[in-house]
Design a protein around this motif. Structure first.
Motif, PDB file in Angstrom:
ATOM      1  N   SER A  43      77.521  63.319 -13.054  1.00 48.06           N
ATOM      2  CA  SER A  43      78.679  63.676 -13.876  1.00 48.06           C
ATOM      3  C   SER A  43      79.664  64.503 -13.062  1.00 48.06           C
ATOM      4  O   SER A  43      80.878  64.291 -13.128  1.00 48.06           O
ATOM      5  CB  SER A  43      78.222  64.463 -15.111  1.00 48.06           C
ATOM      6  N   GLN A  44      79.145  65.432 -12.270  1.00 46.69           N
ATOM      7  CA  GLN A  44      80.005  66.257 -11.421  1.00 46.69           C
ATOM      8  C   GLN A  44      80.718  65.405 -10.375  1.00 46.69           C
ATOM      9  O   GLN A  44      81.890  65.622 -10.070  1.00 46.69           O
ATOM     10  CB  GLN A  44      79.181  67.352 -10.751  1.00 46.69           C
ATOM     11  N   ILE A  45      80.010  64.433  -9.837  1.00 44.42           N
ATOM     12  CA  ILE A  45      80.621  63.520  -8.858  1.00 44.42           C
ATOM     13  C   ILE A  45      81.749  62.724  -9.514  1.00 44.42           C
ATOM     14  O   ILE A  45      82.838  62.576  -8.954  1.00 44.42           O
ATOM     15  CB  ILE A  45      79.559  62.578  -8.263  1.00 44.42           C
ATOM     16  N   ALA A  46      81.487  62.199 -10.721  1.00 40.34           N
ATOM     17  CA  ALA A  46      82.498  61.408 -11.431  1.00 40.34           C
ATOM     18  C   ALA A  46      83.748  62.239 -11.688  1.00 40.34           C
ATOM     19  O   ALA A  46      84.876  61.760 -11.525  1.00 40.34           O
ATOM     20  CB  ALA A  46      81.922  60.890 -12.750  1.00 40.34           C
ATOM     21  N   THR A  47      83.551  63.487 -12.096  1.00 37.45           N
ATOM     22  CA  THR A  47      84.686  64.375 -12.374  1.00 37.45           C
ATOM     23  C   THR A  47      85.478  64.649 -11.107  1.00 37.45           C
ATOM     24  O   THR A  47      86.723  64.625 -11.105  1.00 37.45           O
ATOM     25  CB  THR A  47      84.185  65.700 -12.974  1.00 37.45           C
ATOM     26  N   HIS A  48      84.770  64.896 -10.012  1.00 38.25           N
ATOM     27  CA  HIS A  48      85.440  65.160  -8.739  1.00 38.25           C
ATOM     28  C   HIS A  48      86.259  63.953  -8.285  1.00 38.25           C
ATOM     29  O   HIS A  48      87.416  64.092  -7.858  1.00 38.25           O
ATOM     30  CB  HIS A  48      84.405  65.517  -7.668  1.00 38.25           C
ATOM     31  N   LEU A  49      85.673  62.777  -8.374  1.00 41.10           N
ATOM     32  CA  LEU A  49      86.375  61.577  -7.919  1.00 41.10           C
ATOM     33  C   LEU A  49      87.601  61.304  -8.781  1.00 41.10           C
ATOM     34  O   LEU A  49      88.665  60.940  -8.256  1.00 41.10           O
ATOM     35  CB  LEU A  49      85.422  60.379  -7.957  1.00 41.10           C
ATOM     36  N   ALA A  50      87.480  61.484 -10.078  1.00 39.62           N
ATOM     37  CA  ALA A  50      88.619  61.260 -10.974  1.00 39.62           C
ATOM     38  C   ALA A  50      89.764  62.201 -10.634  1.00 39.62           C
ATOM     39  O   ALA A  50      90.938  61.812 -10.652  1.00 39.62           O
ATOM     40  CB  ALA A  50      88.189  61.456 -12.424  1.00 39.62           C
ATOM     41  N   ALA A  51      89.424  63.443 -10.292  1.00 40.83           N
ATOM     42  CA  ALA A  51      90.454  64.431  -9.953  1.00 40.83           C
ATOM     43  C   ALA A  51      91.175  64.079  -8.658  1.00 40.83           C
ATOM     44  O   ALA A  51      92.301  64.540  -8.431  1.00 40.83           O
ATOM     45  CB  ALA A  51      89.823  65.815  -9.829  1.00 40.83           C
ATOM     46  N   HIS A  52      90.533  63.261  -7.823  1.00 41.30           N
ATOM     47  CA  HIS A  52      91.133  62.867  -6.540  1.00 41.30           C
ATOM     48  C   HIS A  52      91.568  61.409  -6.530  1.00 41.30           C
ATOM     49  O   HIS A  52      91.813  60.834  -5.461  1.00 41.30           O
ATOM     50  CB  HIS A  52      90.152  63.135  -5.401  1.00 41.30           C
ATOM     51  N   GLY A  53      91.665  60.811  -7.703  1.00 34.53           N
ATOM     52  CA  GLY A  53      92.162  59.447  -7.807  1.00 34.53           C
ATOM     53  C   GLY A  53      91.246  58.398  -7.218  1.00 34.53           C
ATOM     54  O   GLY A  53      91.700  57.320  -6.834  1.00 34.53           O
ATOM     55  N   LYS A  54      89.942  58.673  -7.171  1.00 34.39           N
ATOM     56  CA  LYS A  54      88.986  57.732  -6.609  1.00 34.39           C
ATOM     57  C   LYS A  54      88.093  57.151  -7.709  1.00 34.39           C
ATOM     58  O   LYS A  54      87.918  57.753  -8.772  1.00 34.39           O
ATOM     59  CB  LYS A  54      88.117  58.412  -5.540  1.00 34.39           C
ATOM     60  N   THR A  55      87.537  56.000  -7.438  1.00 35.65           N
ATOM     61  CA  THR A  55      86.700  55.306  -8.413  1.00 35.65           C
ATOM     62  C   THR A  55      85.250  55.737  -8.298  1.00 35.65           C
ATOM     63  O   THR A  55      84.717  55.888  -7.200  1.00 35.65           O
ATOM     64  CB  THR A  55      86.789  53.782  -8.208  1.00 35.65           C
ATOM     65  N   PHE A  56      84.614  55.946  -9.437  1.00 39.80           N
ATOM     66  CA  PHE A  56      83.207  56.300  -9.501  1.00 39.80           C
ATOM     67  C   PHE A  56      82.388  55.014  -9.568  1.00 39.80           C
ATOM     68  O   PHE A  56      82.414  54.297 -10.574  1.00 39.80           O
ATOM     69  CB  PHE A  56      82.974  57.163 -10.745  1.00 39.80           C
ATOM     70  N   HIS A  57      81.663  54.711  -8.501  1.00 42.69           N
ATOM     71  CA  HIS A  57      80.805  53.527  -8.439  1.00 42.69           C
ATOM     72  C   HIS A  57      79.359  53.994  -8.580  1.00 42.69           C
ATOM     73  O   HIS A  57      78.808  54.621  -7.671  1.00 42.69           O
ATOM     74  CB  HIS A  57      80.977  52.794  -7.107  1.00 42.69           C
ATOM     75  N   TYR A  58      78.733  53.678  -9.700  1.00 41.56           N
ATOM     76  CA  TYR A  58      77.401  54.212  -9.981  1.00 41.56           C
ATOM     77  C   TYR A  58      76.503  53.140 -10.577  1.00 41.56           C
ATOM     78  O   TYR A  58      76.864  52.453 -11.537  1.00 41.56           O
ATOM     79  CB  TYR A  58      77.524  55.386 -10.955  1.00 41.56           C
ATOM     80  N   CYS A  59      75.317  52.996  -9.985  1.00 44.09           N
ATOM     81  CA  CYS A  59      74.313  52.056 -10.483  1.00 44.09           C
ATOM     82  C   CYS A  59      72.998  52.806 -10.637  1.00 44.09           C
ATOM     83  O   CYS A  59      72.493  53.380  -9.670  1.00 44.09           O
ATOM     84  CB  CYS A  59      74.145  50.891  -9.502  1.00 44.09           C
ATOM     85  N   CYS A  60      72.460  52.815 -11.845  1.00 42.45           N
ATOM     86  CA  CYS A  60      71.179  53.482 -12.114  1.00 42.45           C
ATOM     87  C   CYS A  60      70.128  52.423 -12.411  1.00 42.45           C
ATOM     88  O   CYS A  60      70.292  51.614 -13.328  1.00 42.45           O
ATOM     89  CB  CYS A  60      71.307  54.457 -13.276  1.00 42.45           C
TER      90      CYS A  60
END
Length: 331
Positions: free
Chosen positions: A193-210
């Motif tokens: 979740s912290q990674i997703a928030t950081h990437l969104a703040a920097h205009g980057k896409t969150f690529h996540y597979c669980c």
């Protein structure tokens, strides 16, 4: 002490001819100089930290995250702070690969005696950026899964110095999504979740597979959050050898648009018969062969930049079964 150099005494095995076992070739190197220059407020890039290449660069670098404060904050069983050393005591006993030129260096462990989790994650990220800048393939051993935030940030900082537009994705083998919101600080349940928030703040896409998540271990709000973030989800019920073609297609499709992949393996993804020594053991986890097949698929992509093994908890292990499992997966 925020950082400790590993003692070679942790690596031992049966007497043998030279280069027969890993304990005979692993070296231990101090990164204290790196941490003495660390700024506590921000992640530093590898080039800001150190410009001098490591002597006789290894192919692989072991880095420990001896922290379970994030596990405690997430109401889990503590004990994973001892995970890195338990791993070390097992991997040294494994046979050396046929390629006798492979070099492995242990770069010590990050600790969190002040219980300031964000700083421990920051120290880990800075060390990772440094190792990657030197061309070393990191294998990080935890410790709580909160290390994933620091690990990812270290990879991202390294990539930002080379190719800022690199598409970096995460494949997480885990029974849990770890997408909880920090409240207010992070825990072992919030790194992605912290990674997703950081990437969104920097205009980057969150690529996540669980892969391997259990529906009964993730409340609907977390699954909804994962879907809202356009995550690729492979539920435990899908993780059967009979369904491998469909899982393989999902993972290949996820990896295809990416330039680099960070692989994180939370050992609680496996059932407690083979992984009793974790922070949240379960009888409903994956079989080992399926997990290894996923690992080999990611390796075959040629895109894996770094990996970690999380939640190794020797306090609850039996006959070092989980530590041996972690060592075997790293091997």
């Amino acid at each position: 002490m925020f950082y400790k150099t590993t003692s070679l005494d942790l690596y031992s095995g049966r007497p043998a001819e030279a280069n027969e076992y890993l304990y005979q070739v692993i070296q231990c190197v101090s990164l204290e100089k790196l941490f003495s220059e660390l700024e506590e407020e921000t992640f530093k890039t590898a080039h800001e930290i150190v410009n001098t290449p490591t002597t006789s660069l290894p192919h692989f670098g072991i880095l420990g995250y001896g922290v379970d404060h994030g596990v405690a904050l997430n109401h889990g069983r503590i004990g994973a702070a001892e995970g890195p050393d338990a791993f070390r005591s097992c991997i040294g006993k494994l046979a050396h690969p046929n390629n006798k030129n492979i070099k492995i260096t242990d770069f010590g462990s990050v600790y969190c005696p002040d219980k300031k989790l964000a700083l421990a994650q920051q120290r880990l990220g800075s060390a990772l950026a440094h190792l990657l800048a030197q061309g070393v393939k990191p294998i990080v051993i935890g410790g709580g899964h909160d290390m994933a935030y620091g690990h990812f940030m270290g990879i991202q900082e390294h990539l930002n110095t080379l190719k800022p537009k690199t598409e970096l994705g995460i494949i997480n083998l885990d029974a849990h999504l770890d997408l909880r919101m920090p409240s207010p600080e992070g825990t072992s349940g919030s790194p992605f979740s912290q990674i997703a928030t950081h990437l969104a703040a920097h205009g980057k896409t969150f690529h996540y597979c669980c892969v391997g998540l259990r529906e009964n271990a993730n409340p609907p709000s977390l699954i909804e959050r994962a879907l809202g973030l356009k995550s690729t989800l492979v539920f435990r019920e899908e993780c059967q050898m009979s369904q491998w073609p469909a899982v393989e297609e999902k993972i290949i499709t996820f990896i295809a648009p990416l330039d680099a992949v960070y692989l994180s393996i939370d050992l609680d993804v496996f059932h407690q018969g083979i992984a009793p020594g974790v922070s949240a053991a379960s009888p409903l986890g994956l079989e080992l062969d399926f997990g290894i097949r996923v690992l080999k698929l990611v390796l075959a992509s040629g895109k894996m930049i770094s990996m970690d093994l999380a939640e190794l908890n020797p306090t609850y292990d039996r006959d070092q079964a989980t530590a041996k499992l972690a060592a075997g997966l790293a091997y």
